[in-house]
Design a protein around this motif. Structure first.
Motif, PDB file in Angstrom:
ATOM      1  N   SER A  28     -42.030   6.107  -5.288  1.00 53.41           N
ATOM      2  CA  SER A  28     -41.276   7.408  -5.663  1.00 53.41           C
ATOM      3  C   SER A  28     -41.012   7.551  -7.489  1.00 53.41           C
ATOM      4  O   SER A  28     -41.308   7.256  -7.797  1.00 53.41           O
ATOM      5  CB  SER A  28     -39.392   7.057  -5.539  1.00 53.41           C
ATOM      6  OG  SER A  28     -38.119   7.725  -6.119  1.00 53.41           O
ATOM      7  N   GLY A  29     -41.658   9.027  -6.781  1.00 56.02           N
ATOM      8  CA  GLY A  29     -41.986  10.023  -8.713  1.00 56.02           C
ATOM      9  C   GLY A  29     -43.609   9.455  -8.213  1.00 56.02           C
ATOM     10  O   GLY A  29     -43.247  10.410  -9.826  1.00 56.02           O
ATOM     11  N   LYS A  60     -45.310  12.888  -4.812  1.00 55.30           N
ATOM     12  CA  LYS A  60     -45.671  13.456  -3.465  1.00 55.30           C
ATOM     13  C   LYS A  60     -44.845  15.128  -3.143  1.00 55.30           C
ATOM     14  O   LYS A  60     -45.639  16.188  -2.785  1.00 55.30           O
ATOM     15  CB  LYS A  60     -44.997  12.473  -2.486  1.00 55.30           C
ATOM     16  CG  LYS A  60     -45.929  11.132  -2.608  1.00 55.30           C
ATOM     17  CD  LYS A  60     -44.933  10.482  -1.939  1.00 55.30           C
ATOM     18  CE  LYS A  60     -43.719  10.022  -1.748  1.00 55.30           C
ATOM     19  NZ  LYS A  60     -43.813   8.929  -2.971  1.00 55.30           N
ATOM     20  N   SER A  61     -44.158  15.127  -3.803  1.00 54.19           N
ATOM     21  CA  SER A  61     -43.155  16.486  -3.343  1.00 54.19           C
ATOM     22  C   SER A  61     -43.993  17.609  -4.333  1.00 54.19           C
ATOM     23  O   SER A  61     -43.382  18.809  -3.414  1.00 54.19           O
ATOM     24  CB  SER A  61     -41.523  16.128  -3.733  1.00 54.19           C
ATOM     25  OG  SER A  61     -41.418  15.132  -3.001  1.00 54.19           O
ATOM     26  N   THR A  62     -44.178  17.282  -5.422  1.00 58.98           N
ATOM     27  CA  THR A  62     -44.684  18.209  -6.518  1.00 58.98           C
ATOM     28  C   THR A  62     -45.549  18.847  -5.372  1.00 58.98           C
ATOM     29  O   THR A  62     -45.870  20.514  -5.526  1.00 58.98           O
ATOM     30  CB  THR A  62     -44.849  17.718  -7.495  1.00 58.98           C
ATOM     31  OG1 THR A  62     -43.305  17.572  -7.725  1.00 58.98           O
ATOM     32  CG2 THR A  62     -45.660  19.039  -8.449  1.00 58.98           C
TER      33      THR A  62
HETATM   34  P1  ATP Z   1     -39.352  10.828  -4.281  1.00 61.63           P
HETATM   35  O1  ATP Z   1     -40.646  10.287  -3.552  1.00 61.63           O
HETATM   36  O2  ATP Z   1     -38.856  10.198  -4.694  1.00 61.63           O
HETATM   37  O3  ATP Z   1     -39.278  12.458  -4.101  1.00 61.63           O
HETATM   38  P2  ATP Z   1     -42.169  12.162  -5.055  1.00 61.63           P
HETATM   39  O4  ATP Z   1     -43.525  11.551  -4.851  1.00 61.63           O
HETATM   40  O5  ATP Z   1     -42.273  13.641  -3.714  1.00 61.63           O
HETATM   41  O6  ATP Z   1     -40.756  11.362  -5.348  1.00 61.63           O
HETATM   42  P3  ATP Z   1     -41.672  14.187  -7.311  1.00 61.63           P
HETATM   43  O7  ATP Z   1     -40.667  14.809  -6.527  1.00 61.63           O
HETATM   44  O8  ATP Z   1     -43.061  15.423  -6.929  1.00 61.63           O
HETATM   45  O9  ATP Z   1     -41.835  12.921  -6.577  1.00 61.63           O
HETATM   46  O10 ATP Z   1     -41.692  13.996  -9.039  1.00 61.63           O
HETATM   47  C1  ATP Z   1     -42.489  13.924  -9.864  1.00 61.63           C
HETATM   48  C2  ATP Z   1     -41.959  13.239 -10.771  1.00 61.63           C
HETATM   49  O11 ATP Z   1     -41.736  14.600 -12.075  1.00 61.63           O
HETATM   50  C3  ATP Z   1     -40.764  12.926 -10.832  1.00 61.63           C
HETATM   51  O12 ATP Z   1     -41.180  11.766 -12.413  1.00 61.63           O
HETATM   52  C4  ATP Z   1     -39.391  13.622 -11.158  1.00 61.63           C
HETATM   53  O13 ATP Z   1     -38.437  13.532 -12.059  1.00 61.63           O
HETATM   54  C5  ATP Z   1     -40.347  15.022 -11.911  1.00 61.63           C
HETATM   55  N1  ATP Z   1     -39.755  16.488 -11.559  1.00 61.63           N
HETATM   56  C6  ATP Z   1     -39.578  16.658 -10.891  1.00 61.63           C
HETATM   57  N2  ATP Z   1     -39.343  17.949 -10.193  1.00 61.63           N
HETATM   58  C7  ATP Z   1     -39.294  18.459 -11.412  1.00 61.63           C
HETATM   59  C8  ATP Z   1     -38.733  19.644 -12.695  1.00 61.63           C
HETATM   60  N3  ATP Z   1     -38.878  20.683 -11.803  1.00 61.63           N
HETATM   61  N4  ATP Z   1     -38.782  18.786 -13.892  1.00 61.63           N
HETATM   62  C9  ATP Z   1     -39.286  18.288 -14.118  1.00 61.63           C
HETATM   63  N5  ATP Z   1     -39.753  17.069 -13.556  1.00 61.63           N
HETATM   64  C10 ATP Z   1     -40.026  16.816 -12.261  1.00 61.63           C
END
Ligand code: ATP
Length: 358
Positions: free
Chosen positions: A39-40, A43-45
């Motif tokens: 998590s974090g 990936k989603s970004t």
């Molecule tokens: P998960 O499996 O929990 O969905 P992830 O791997 O998809 O996590 P992301 O959602 O891409 O992770 O987030 C990556 C990092 O960017 C995290 O530290 C998150 O807190 C941060 N983040 C995501 N969106 C924003 C935003 N709009 N502003 C600031 N930080 C953000």
């Protein structure tokens, strides 16, 4: 079909969070690639950057060979399915399925021609007049997939689409997704933090941690040849046994030692004296009743019975060791003797945590 090419991309949010750092990756046309990591890890970004929902801080993206910077999100010929499916609650299943086409001013007759085969394919024909809140989680999930297939874009971006389903439904939807990909052959990027989902669905996996790519490879490459300690630990259940220690040599005989564990290395080992971390997966031990030459002596502390296998929790004076066995005759409290399958162990540099090849 479109390929996706990421060149050195990064994303820093206004609050300074570095969500994605210097990522370069080629996703082949028609490939099913899984983005996996805790998590974090970003990936989603990464998915949102490809979809054009967020702006890049650095680097560039090509979609089907074209620079994505010149393409609006709606012109990228892709669709994103979210974890919560993002269905319109006040629209029927039919209207949810037709929404994207209506927005593109496709005629009613053609919309119907597209919806019928997809709803048949996904078993939604009887549900077309229902609203999302009259559907089960699995049915909603299929509507979200149906919406994607009706639009039929070249690229499918799926962000943890199975995470709201119970374990059985997840397994059957995994099969369904794999079958759909086989039929439609669309370039697919699938995000998950679930190692089983990643291993069973991905033709290739891209393992991420803290905004960076750690390893890209087929499921077999990732599991059998983890390039980094992080990858070795992330995949495998129960997790890999890791022992920090050193290689020592006495009179041409090398062995790995970390106090209570002393294991001689095979004669053909070319590891020289150094500090190192040894990784042995639970399934890569043989458990003996009598001591063969050169084994680790350990006491069995606990047995987890999974039906077909036993998870065995051992303790030496200083180490816990987890082994897996299909044999049944084990006794808690007894002493056993463990030997590793040397051709399957992993070595990692203590400082860089990268794989050290034997
Ligand atoms: P998960 O499996 O929990 O969905 P992830 O791997 O998809 O996590 P992301 O959602 O891409 O992770 O987030 C990556 C990092 O960017 C995290 O530290 C998150 O807190 C941060 N983040 C995501 N969106 C924003 C935003 N709009 N502003 C600031 N930080 C953000």
């Amino acid at each position: 079909m479109s390929s996706i090419s990421l060149h050195n991309i990064s994303k820093v949010f206004p609050d300074g969070t570095q969500a994605v750092q210097e990522i370069s990756l080629e996703i082949r046309a028609g490939e099913f690639l899984v983005l996996v990591g805790p998590s974090g890890c970003g990936k989603s970004t990464l998915l949102r950057l490809i979809a054009g929902l967020d702006e890049l801080t650095g680097g560039s993206i090509k979609i089907g060979g074209e620079n994505a910077a010149s393409l609006l999100p709606k012109d990228r010929d892709l669709a994103l399915v979210f974890q919560n499916y993002a269905l319109f609650p006040n629209l029927s299943v039919y209207d949810n399925l037709s929404f994207g086409l209506k927005a593109r001013k496709v005629s009613k007759v053609i919309i119907k021609e597209k919806i019928i085969p997809v709803s048949q394919r996904l078993g939604l024909e009887e549900l077309l007049q229902r609203k999302p809140d009259e559907l089960s989680g699995g049915q909603r999930q299929r509507v979200a997939l149906g919406r994607l297939l009706v639009r039929n874009p070249s690229i499918h971006l799926l962000d943890e689409p199975l995470s709201n389903l119970d374990a059985n439904l997840r397994t059957s939807m995994r099969h369904e997704l794999a079958k759909l990909h086989n039929e439609y052959q669309k370039t697919t990027l699938f995000v998950t933090h679930d190692q089983v989902e990643a291993m069973t669905l991905g033709q290739r996996l891209c393992v991420m941690n803290q905004g960076r790519i750690i390893q890209v490879g087929t499921p077999t490459e990732i599991y059998d040849f983890p390039e980094h300690r992080f990858v070795a630990e992330f995949f495998g259940s129960p997790p890999i046994n890791l022992f920090k220690g050193e290689i020592q040599s006495v009179q041409n005989n090398s062995f790995f030692t970390n106090g209570s564990i002393q294991i001689p290395l095979p004669k053909d080992s070319d590891l020289s004296e150094r500090e190192i971390e040894l990784g042995i997966r639970p399934e890569d031990w043989t458990v003996h009743n009598e001591a063969p030459s050169h084994s680790v002596s350990a006491t069995l502390q606990r047995i987890e019975n999974l039906g077909d296998t036993r998870i065995l929790h051992f303790a030496t004076q200083e180490n816990a060791i987890i082994a897996k066995s299909e044999l049944r005759e084990f006794q808690v409290g007894r002493q056993y003797f463990l030997t590793p399958h040397w051709n399957r162990v992993h070595w990692f540099d203590l400082q860089t945590e990268k794989r050290v090849l034997r």
